[in-house]
Design a protein around this motif. Structure first.
Motif, mmCIF file in Angstrom:
data_model
loop_
_atom_site.group_PDB
_atom_site.id
_atom_site.type_symbol
_atom_site.label_atom_id
_atom_site.label_comp_id
_atom_site.label_asym_id
_atom_site.label_seq_id
_atom_site.Cartn_x
_atom_site.Cartn_y
_atom_site.Cartn_z
ATOM 1 N N LYS A 70 8.000 0.155 -2.638
ATOM 2 C CA LYS A 70 7.152 -1.021 -2.398
ATOM 3 C C LYS A 70 6.107 -0.722 -1.324
ATOM 4 O O LYS A 70 4.949 -1.135 -1.433
ATOM 5 N N GLN A 71 6.505 0.022 -0.297
ATOM 6 C CA GLN A 71 5.547 0.418 0.737
ATOM 7 C C GLN A 71 4.468 1.319 0.165
ATOM 8 O O GLN A 71 3.278 1.163 0.456
ATOM 9 N N THR A 74 2.038 -0.663 -1.942
ATOM 10 C CA THR A 74 1.212 -1.545 -1.113
ATOM 11 C C THR A 74 0.119 -0.764 -0.400
ATOM 12 O O THR A 74 -1.051 -1.171 -0.378
ATOM 13 N N GLU A 78 -3.933 -0.872 -0.571
ATOM 14 C CA GLU A 78 -4.679 -1.098 0.662
ATOM 15 C C GLU A 78 -5.746 -0.022 0.848
ATOM 16 O O GLU A 78 -6.903 -0.336 1.191
ATOM 17 N N VAL A 163 0.500 -4.065 6.260
ATOM 18 C CA VAL A 163 -0.897 -4.114 5.838
ATOM 19 C C VAL A 163 -1.767 -4.580 6.992
ATOM 20 O O VAL A 163 -1.309 -5.227 7.937
ATOM 21 N N ASP A 171 -0.548 -8.933 -1.941
ATOM 22 C CA ASP A 171 0.865 -9.149 -2.276
ATOM 23 C C ASP A 171 1.189 -8.296 -3.487
ATOM 24 O O ASP A 171 0.701 -8.552 -4.602
ATOM 25 N N ILE A 172 1.979 -7.260 -3.289
ATOM 26 C CA ILE A 172 2.292 -6.334 -4.379
ATOM 27 C C ILE A 172 3.113 -7.009 -5.469
ATOM 28 O O ILE A 172 3.118 -6.564 -6.623
ATOM 29 N N ASP A 182 8.636 -2.561 -8.844
ATOM 30 C CA ASP A 182 7.524 -1.958 -8.089
ATOM 31 C C ASP A 182 6.947 -0.733 -8.786
ATOM 32 O O ASP A 182 6.466 0.203 -8.138
ATOM 33 N N VAL A 370 7.735 -5.975 2.748
ATOM 34 C CA VAL A 370 7.243 -4.611 2.592
ATOM 35 C C VAL A 370 7.665 -3.738 3.764
ATOM 36 O O VAL A 370 8.065 -2.591 3.591
#
Length: 516
Positions: A70-71, A74, A78, A163, A171-172, A182, A370
């Motif tokens: 998930k990180q 994201t 970004e 973020v 928002d992922i 994810d 996250v």
């Protein structure tokens, strides 16, 4: 003022580039994952050769902490937003630069340069695009302080956020659904229902449908062994839909790739692909458009100039191009396909209780933040952390200090430990009373360099006859017996009537057969 705006934009670009590099430094997998996917789809990209752990930063030679999927997703999105900001600012700077050059051509005298700058600073931009106007107005009304810009693109780890303020609305979970985990797997359910409407076969299961899609991984399998007639209207429509679906899934998972460039490259690759003959393993030339086989290249070339071939090209060009693109995208997402297959097979074997537990687990992972404030930062201390982790695992499982570890770095199960006899040590006197634990290690050491070296030191030639002998006296006694038998065999020789010398055993055998 145009020049102040350009200066401010250049400062912003430096801040954004530094913010991107800081994210790559924190999680090198962001960069390596991008390069690996780029290498898979573009031949002009040099290979990195990443056979070892991708979490090792090749620049700083430091091992980083493993980040969650998930990180990673994201921060990919970004960084993509940051790159869009850079492109917009560069576009505006390039426009001002071109304007400066075009106006400068009107002034040949160097003394008029001041008048040129005065004219440039006094003019308002006209006929600009909306985004250029917004950039000009925002910077002319208020030039952002450099510290304010840095804070805008900072990760803000100290505040428990990952973020930046620039992407605070990212928002992922709005990009990946809960079932996609994810982006770990691909949800083919919509495509599967569409396929069922085409084949009208209720026996076609979801795992079998995924296996059919996997045929596109092979370069020729999807062409020579299609799941149905490739020229039917339903199949042609489906393959275009499937290509669009998989293409969307691919770029959703690889947002940092340049979508327009890759699509253009695949379009050119397809044109080169269809102009070449597909040669089977038996040496037969296959025409993709007409679905025909030819025995020689001459006949194939003659066929390509015919009207029938031209008609097939005009009718099926779009669907065959979609097939080619689908083949490329599926080949680049092999890992996601394997994850999906394993998850679907495991899901079908669930009981009702296990299914509910799995749904609850997915829901928790979906809503998990996250960034975890307790997450470790900095480099991994390899030696201390690894030994500590092993000791903790052994202590947790109630295992001894000498409990061996498996290939995954974790202690092996106790039942396997007992089955392999690792709890029993067998001593070898020949090897200097060295103890070997486990049946496999004990049997293997007889052919090892240590055991054979000590046998030679005793004047014994190593052979399979000494397998299982660990005592020095037993080995010496066996060697003497072998020497005695060899001498005895050499001594007992006989001669036949024709003067041929042979051993007694061979003579007796030939005599029984009446040959001597």
């Amino acid at each position: 003022m145009e020049l102040d705006t350009v200066r401010s934009l250049l400062e912003d670009i430096e801040v954004i580039e530094d913010a991107i590099s800081s994210r790559f430094q924190r999680n090198p997998e962001l960069y390596y994952d991008y390069r690996i996917h780029l290498e898979g789809i573009r031949d002009d990209i040099p290979k990195l050769g990443l056979d070892d752990d991708r979490m090792v930063n090749k620049i700083y030679k430091a091992r980083k902490h493993k980040r969650t999927l998930k990180q990673k997703r994201t921060q990919q999105y970004e960084i993509n937003t940051f790159l869009d900001d850079i492109f917009k600012k560069n576009k505006y700077i390039l426009k001002v630069r071109n304007q400066l050059k075009s106006d400068g051509l009107k002034y040949k005298d160097s003394e008029c340069k001041f008048e040129l700058l005065k004219k440039l600073l006094g003019d308002e931009p006209t006929e600009d695009e909306d985004e250029d106007d917004s950039i000009s107005k925002s910077n002319s009304s208020r030039l952002l302080d450099i510290d304010e810009t840095i804070n805008r693109y900072n990760m803000n780890l100290g505040n428990g956020k990952l973020v930046s303020e620039r992407c605070s609305l990212l928002d992922i979970n709005t990009i990946f659904q809960k079932d996609e985990q994810d982006g770990f797997i691909i949800d083919f359910e919509p495509l599967y229902r569409r396929w069922l409407n085409i084949v009208k076969d209720g026996t076609l299961t979801y795992p079998k449908f995924i296996s059919n899609l996997e045929k596109f991984i092979d370069d020729k399998k999807y062409l020579l062994d299609p799941v149905m007639d490739r020229k039917t209207k339903g199949y042609c429509e489906f393959v275009v839909e499937a290509c669009d679906f998989v293409e969307t899934q691919y770029f959703k998972r690889n947002i940092l790739l340049n979508e327009e460039q890759i699509k253009g490259k695949l379009h050119r690759d397809f044109e080169n692909h269809v102009t070449k003959a597909i040669i089977t393993e038996s040496g037969i030339y296959y025409c993709l458009y007409c679905d025909k086989m030819f025995n020689s290249a001459h006949i194939y070339d003659s066929h390509r100039t015919g009207k029938a071939h031209s008609k097939s090209v005009s009718n099926y060009h779009d669907s065959f191009r979609a097939e080619f693109k689908l083949h490329v995208y599926v080949s680049c997402m092999r890992e996601e396909f394997e994850n999906t297959k394993e998850y679907v097979d495991r899901k079908m074997a669930f009981t009702n209780k296990e299914r509910l537990e799995e749904m609850e687990k997915l829901t928790q992972e979906y809503h998990r933040p996250v960034y975890d404030p307790t997450e470790k930062e900095g480099d991994v201390e390899e030696d201390n952390s690894k030994s500590k982790t092993k000791d903790e695992l052994k202590e947790m499982l109630g295992l001894g200090e000498d409990m061996p570890l498996g290939p995954d770095g974790l202690p092996i199960p106790y039942w396997l430990y007992k089955l392999q006899g690792l709890d029993v040590g067998q001593e070898c006197e020949i090897c200097g009373n060295q103890v070997y634990k486990g049946h496999k290690n004990f049997d293997k050491h007889f052919s090892g360099p240590t055991h054979t070296y000590h046998l030679k030191c005793l004047g014994i030639e190593p052979s399979s006859a000494f397998q299982g002998i660990t005592k020095i006296k037993e080995a010496q006694a066996l060697w003497k017996q072998m020497q005695r038998n060899t001498t005895q065999e050499l001594a007992e020789e006989v001669e036949d009537k024709e003067g041929n010398v042979m051993s007694k055993d061979i003579y007796e055998e030939l005599k029984k057969q009446g040959l001597v």
